[in-house]
Structure formats: C-alpha cells, structure tokens
Design an enzyme around this catalytic site. Structure first.
Site, PDB file in Angstrom:
ATOM      1  N   CYS A   9       0.965  -1.119  -0.041  1.00  0.00           N
ATOM      2  CA  CYS A   9       0.053   0.010   0.014  1.00  0.00           C
ATOM      3  C   CYS A   9       0.787   1.268   0.212  1.00  0.00           C
ATOM      4  CB  CYS A   9      -0.772  -0.016   1.102  1.00  0.00           C
ATOM      5  SG  CYS A   9      -1.647  -1.630   1.659  1.00  0.00           S
ATOM      6  N   ARG A  34       0.217   2.580  -5.947  1.00  0.00           N
ATOM      7  CA  ARG A  34       0.701   1.272  -5.181  1.00  0.00           C
ATOM      8  C   ARG A  34      -0.385   0.397  -4.904  1.00  0.00           C
ATOM      9  NH1 ARG A  34       5.839   2.560  -2.842  1.00  0.00           N
ATOM     10  NH2 ARG A  34       5.628   0.782  -1.278  1.00  0.00           N
ATOM     11  N   ASN A 108       1.733  -1.159   6.130  1.00  0.00           N
ATOM     12  CA  ASN A 108       1.932  -1.811   4.675  1.00  0.00           C
ATOM     13  C   ASN A 108       2.734  -3.065   5.002  1.00  0.00           C
ATOM     14  OD1 ASN A 108       2.644  -2.589   1.998  1.00  0.00           O
ATOM     15  ND2 ASN A 108       4.493  -0.902   2.066  1.00  0.00           N
ATOM     16  N   GLU A 498      -1.961  -6.914 -19.183  1.00  0.00           N
ATOM     17  CA  GLU A 498      -2.259  -5.854 -17.945  1.00  0.00           C
ATOM     18  C   GLU A 498      -3.213  -4.855 -18.248  1.00  0.00           C
ATOM     19  OE1 GLU A 498       1.226  -4.483 -15.806  1.00  0.00           O
ATOM     20  OE2 GLU A 498       2.197  -4.119 -17.833  1.00  0.00           O
TER      21      GLU A 498
END
Ligand code: M6R
Length: 622
Positions: A9, A34, A108, A498
């Site tokens: 994160c 992120r 995180n 992607e």
C-alpha cells in the site's frame, strides 16, 4: 476462520504547519499507483483521533471528505491500499483505530503471526471490527501504550512481537505533535522539510514539499515532530538513517498535460535513456560507472552471472543475457525472482547476481537478493528508486534515471533497464579486456544515439494507434520474435494482458511449429518483431519463413520491421517501421510501438490504463 489480508500500500504521515488532510490527500494521490482498493486518512483533533475511509479509489475518499470534512489540524496519517484477499470494503480500509479511538495505525506488509496475536488480544477482551492483520497492530500498540505511556517505546515493544513484513505509522491523541513509524522488510522514507516532517512509502508523496529525504534501515523505529526525527532500533538502542537529496522535482510526478501517466512516460523515454547515459560515458567514449562499488578485480573473478527480476524487469534481463554473453563470454542465466530461491540455485563467490527492479521494493526480487548474499554471491542491483530496499541490501547499485514511473505498466523504466544492463555488460567487457578501445567507442556512441532513434519512433505512432483501435474487439493477440525480439514479444504481450485484459502470448517464432501454431486461425492478429535484414541475416530469413507459415494459416500479420526492409512486404498485412540500430539495441526501438499499441487499445476498450484492475505498481508481497 479469519481472512488474511495482504497489503502493498501507500503510506503518508505528516507533522507540520499546513492543513494535514490536504497534504496527506495530495500525497496519497501520488502514491495511489501502489494500490487503489481503498483509501483513508486520520488526523489528531482537539477531541481525539478523527478519520474517514472509503473502499475504492481515492476519489471516493475525497468525496467523503467533501461531504464531511475533517477538522483542520497539522498532524495526520493516510493510506491507500492494495488487498489480495477478501472484500476491500470501508471497514477493512486503513487507518485502524484502538478501541478507545485515541490511536490510529496504518500499515503496509503482512503481519504473519496476526492470527495468534488476534486470539491473544480477543481472549483479553479486545473486540475486532475488521478482518485485517493491521488491526492487531493497532490494539497491540494500545496495550503497550497503556503500560509504557510513551508512543515510541510502545511501538518498539509492539514491533518486537510482530513477525513478517511491515511498515507501521501511528498517531496518538495523547501525543498530538508526534507520529511514530517503524519498518521491517517494507519501505518507509522520511521527508525533512522546513518546519514539517513526512513519513511515506516513497518520496513522491512529499516531493512537492521537500527534496531532502532520509532512508530508514531495517528494524528501525522513527519518531517525527515538525522539527526533526529520532531513530532507534526495535530494542530502543540509538540508530541512524541515511540522508539523500531527491534528484527530480514535483513536476516529474505530475501528468504534465497528458491524459494518462502512461502516455507521458512513453513520451519521456528519450530523456529517460539520455539521463541514464549521462555522466557514464567519458569524452573519449570510455565507460565510467561511478557508484559501482564492486572493484574491477572482483569483476574479473566472476565466472557466472544470474539475473533475477520479475515481470517487465525480467524481460530486460532476458535482453541483457544476449548482450552480456556476447560481449563478455560470461554465461548469464535469467531467473524469475519468484522461482529463484526455491530451486536451490548453484551460487558462490564467483557468481554475480544482478537484481533488476524499477521500484527496488519487489518482495520476490528482494528475497532473491537475500538468498544470493546468504550463499556468498555478490549482488549488483539495477534500480530506479533511490532509498529503496533492494539497492540498500545489495553489494553495489547501478541506478537508472527514468524519474518517477507512476503508471502501473512499466515503460520508461524498461528502456532504462535495457540501457543500464548494456552499460554494465560493456563495462565488464572493458574491465576484463574483452574489447579493444575502438570497439567500446563504437558501442558507446551507438548507445548515445538511442534517444534520437526513440524520438523518431515516437513521431510515427499514429498508424499504430489506429491499428490498435481497429483491434479492440480481437479475442487474442500473439507476439512473435527471435533473438532479442523474443523478450520484446513477451513484453508486448504482457502490456496487452495487463492493460487490455486480453489474451496475449509472446513466443519465440521458431518454437511456433512445436505447438503454438495450432492457435493460428483466420484473422488472428499476430505481431512479429523482425530482426534486421542487414547482411542477409539468417535470423531474418528464418523469421520470414515463420511469417509465411502463419500467413498460410490465415493470421493477420502486423510486422515491426527496420526501415527499408522490403523482404517483409509480401507477408505483412500491416508494417510498422523503426529506425535501423545495432541488433542488441533493437529492443530500445521495437518495444515502443508495442507500448503505444497496448495503451491505445486499452483506452479504446474504456479501461483505466494507469491503474489496471487487480494490479499494483510495487508488489511487496511474495
Ligand atoms: O518494481 P519492479 O521492476 O521490481 O517490478 C517488477 C514487476 O512487478 C513489473 O515490471 C510489472 O511486471 C509491471 N507492471 C509490468 O508493466
């Protein structure tokens, strides 16, 4: 059974003189790449901690803040989250609060022993609201704070009980001018402004306010106030961070007039390549790799190179193999970092492991680095992010200067990784005497001409965009290449997967007849990366045969060919031309149309190109 949540994160903490919510939301905007499953912010107000958090992108949090603003304060924390398990909902969003609501925590990483700690805390009467591992840290910190009444000490004691990877930042209503952070195996950098201090996952969060930064070491706790920082280890002993100046400014992390970060980053490639070459080529065209802290004597001892990387960086490693082996005659193996340490690789002091990573935080690559060093190998990292973990834990680092790459799909970082690995390969050849001076000079001046060549490619992308729009409803696209064109084919397919969420595969063209040719059907788009026809190259002839084979079976062929390559004309439905460059440098020009193709096709499908579904920019979990 509790669901395990895993985060990679973005974290921001602020203590200063400005409105904390504003500074934090601005920082989260820059860190949103992120993770974008939820976002939240907490500030210390006169009546305690107040927070807002919302599932989904930052825009949802901004809406919530507009409807119900937080009080104006000067201390706060914020978080943007990427989750791998369970519903990313409001409750599981960070910050998480202690039961009395006086403490807020963001996190995180993964607390591996969270289930055990949760049981322990639950049996002591603590009530959990979310399913996250982070909430364990919030409650544990509250327990420790009751015992010690000092936030820093409470954080030290909490960290001693946690296993796994974590960055934690805590704000307490009982200590309203301070934030406390801690890190183990997960990033945390400090921004040192005038009368304001920041904590963040990376420098982009505070670059608009200060370029003076500090990286924290492993297992450290930091206490920040608006005037400074104090660092200890988890046991409370004194510790130090390492200060550095960020070399780029805030505008580098903005869209700068482009609709998408990815478009901007594609356009920045000539500069990124030029910046990565800057200062590394002397006036007489010799290589100078300052900062390469592995001595020439050590480089002469190497008898094997293993490149470890993930995704796009792995593709850069595949290209590097061709160049480094050709120039130095040292065998090069290229490994997916996630596989590396699990297959008991043969490593020793004579093996140089080259870890390639844009972010410098990819956990798979970091674990490969650690494994290699444990086995006695030297590690050189090629990295784009100052202050990140992988270069810090390597024996030497060679930085790429792509500037901040915000779009999740890697573009300019890839091209600079190609350049850095080639610089290193040439340097190795120079040191080991594989080259004569004029050979080096020739190669170096070829590399120095690449920014111009990439510029030329960028100027001719309109037909590629049109082609991409026309193929937006294709079910599948194949990519073929040979030699260095093969990693380019893999990279083209990865970009399409992607961004366009489309079935795409990259194959070595010669392998087609061993199975994949069965996929060819009428109208299937196949993008072929042609080798140079120069000198009647055997590879070019072979690729022409492969083109014929697929055309005969109905493929719609899109051929990326060197200008003047007349040989491909009879077999191509569409031709995209690129300037002629030396074979080993071809990926620097042939990749660009594939980036543009994927970006345009995904845009035509209405996808969020900068933040594709299910992905995050730095993958800090294994
Ligand atoms: O930060 P890293 O270079 O270590 O990241 C490695 C991969 O996660 C990354 O290249 C990923 O494959 C990109 N999203 C591809 O565009």
């Amino acid at each position: 059974m509790p669901v395990a949540y895993v985060d990679m994160c973005g974290i921001v903490g602020y203590v200063g003189g400005q409105d904390a919510t504003e500074v934090i939301v601005e920082g989260l905007r820059r860190l949103e790449y992120r993770g974008y499953d939820s976002a939240g912010v907490a500030v210390i107000a006169s009546d305690g901690v107040q927070s807002r958090k919302r599932a989904g992108k930052l825009a949802n949090l901004e809406k919530a803040l507009a409807e119900s603003p937080l009080p104006e304060t000067t201390v706060g924390i914020g978080h943007t989250r990427w989750a791998t398990h369970g519903a990313p909902n409001d409750v599981n969003a960070h910050p998480h609060l202690s039961e009395d609501g006086r403490l807020a925590v963001i996190h995180n990483g993964i607390i591996e022993n969270f289930a055990e700690l949760r049981d322990q805390l639950s049996s002591g009467g603590v009530r959990f609201l979310s399913e996250t591992d982070t909430e364990v840290a919030a409650h544990l910190l509250a327990v420790e704070l009751r015992d010690s009444a000092d936030l820093t000490e409470a954080m030290q004691r909490t960290c001693q009980q946690l296993r796994g990877a974590f960055t934690l930042v805590a704000a307490s209503a009982d200590d309203p001018d301070t934030l406390v952070g801690a890190r183990r195996n997960s990033p945390l950098v400090v921004g040192l402004g005038e009368g304001e201090t920041f904590l963040a996952s990376d420098v982009s969060a505070f670059i608009a306010h200060t370029r003076s930064a500090m990286e924290l070491g492993q297992d450290q706790v930091i206490t920040i106030t608006r005037d400074g920082v104090e660092i200890t280890d988890f046991e409370g002993g004194p510790a130090k961070g390492e200060q550095f100046e960020v070399t780029w400014d805030a505008s580098a992390a903005e869209k700068g007039g482009y609709d998408l970060f990815m478009l901007k980053e594609i356009a920045e490639q000539p500069k990124a390549v030029a910046d990565t070459l800057l200062g590394r080529i002397s006036e007489d065209n010799q290589l100078v790799l300052d900062g390469l802290t592995i001595s020439d004597a050590e480089l002469r001892e190497i008898d094997k190179i293993v490149v470890a990387a993930c995704g796009t960086a792995y593709h850069a490693g595949l290209v590097a193999k061709y160049a480094i082996e050709h120039w130095t005659r040292i065998p090069v193996e290229v490994e997916l970092a996630s596989e590396f340490r699990y297959r008991d690789p043969i490593l020793n002091r004579q093996t140089l492991v080259v870890a390639i990573s844009q972010s410098g935080e990819t956990m798979d690559t970091l674990m490969a680095v650690r494994h290699a060093r444990e086995q006695g190998s030297r590690v050189l990292s090629i990295c784009n992010t100052q202050g990140s973990t992988i270069p810090r834990e390597s024996d030497a680092a060679l930085y790429t200067y792509a500037g901040p790459e915000i779009a999740v799909a890697s573009t300019k970082a890839f091209l600079t990784q190609l350049v850095a690995t080639q610089l290193f390969g040439m340097y190795l050849a120079q040191v080991r005497g594989n080259f004569f001076g004029d050979e080096i000079r020739g190669l170096v001046s070829d590399l120095a001409s690449m920014p111009n060549k990439i510029d030329l490619v960028l100027d001719t992308m309109d037909p590629v965009r049109e082609l991409a729009r026309g193929l937006k409803d294709a079910r599948s696209v194949l990519f073929l290449g040979r030699h260095v064109g093969y990693p380019v084919a893999l990279e083209g397919a990865l970009k399409l997967k992607e961004l366009a969420y489309m079935h795409a595969e990259g194959f070595p063209a010669g392998e087609l007849k061993h199975g994949p040719i069965a996929l060819i059907e009428d109208g299937l788009p196949v993008i072929c990366v042609m080798p140079s026809p120069k000198g009647r190259s055997v590879l070019h002839e072979k690729m022409i045969s492969n083109l014929q084979e697929i055309r005969a079976r109905g493929a719609f062929t899109i051929v990326i060919a060197e200008e003047g390559d007349e040989g491909v004309v009879p077999y191509a439905n569409e031709i995209i031309t690129v300037p002629a460059v030396p074979t080993l440098m071809q990926p620097l020009v042939t990749t660009v149309p594939l980036q543009v193709f994927a970006c345009e096709l995904a845009t035509a499908k209405g996808h969020d190109v900068d933040q594709p579904r299910n992905l995050a920019k730095s993958v800090t979990v294994e």
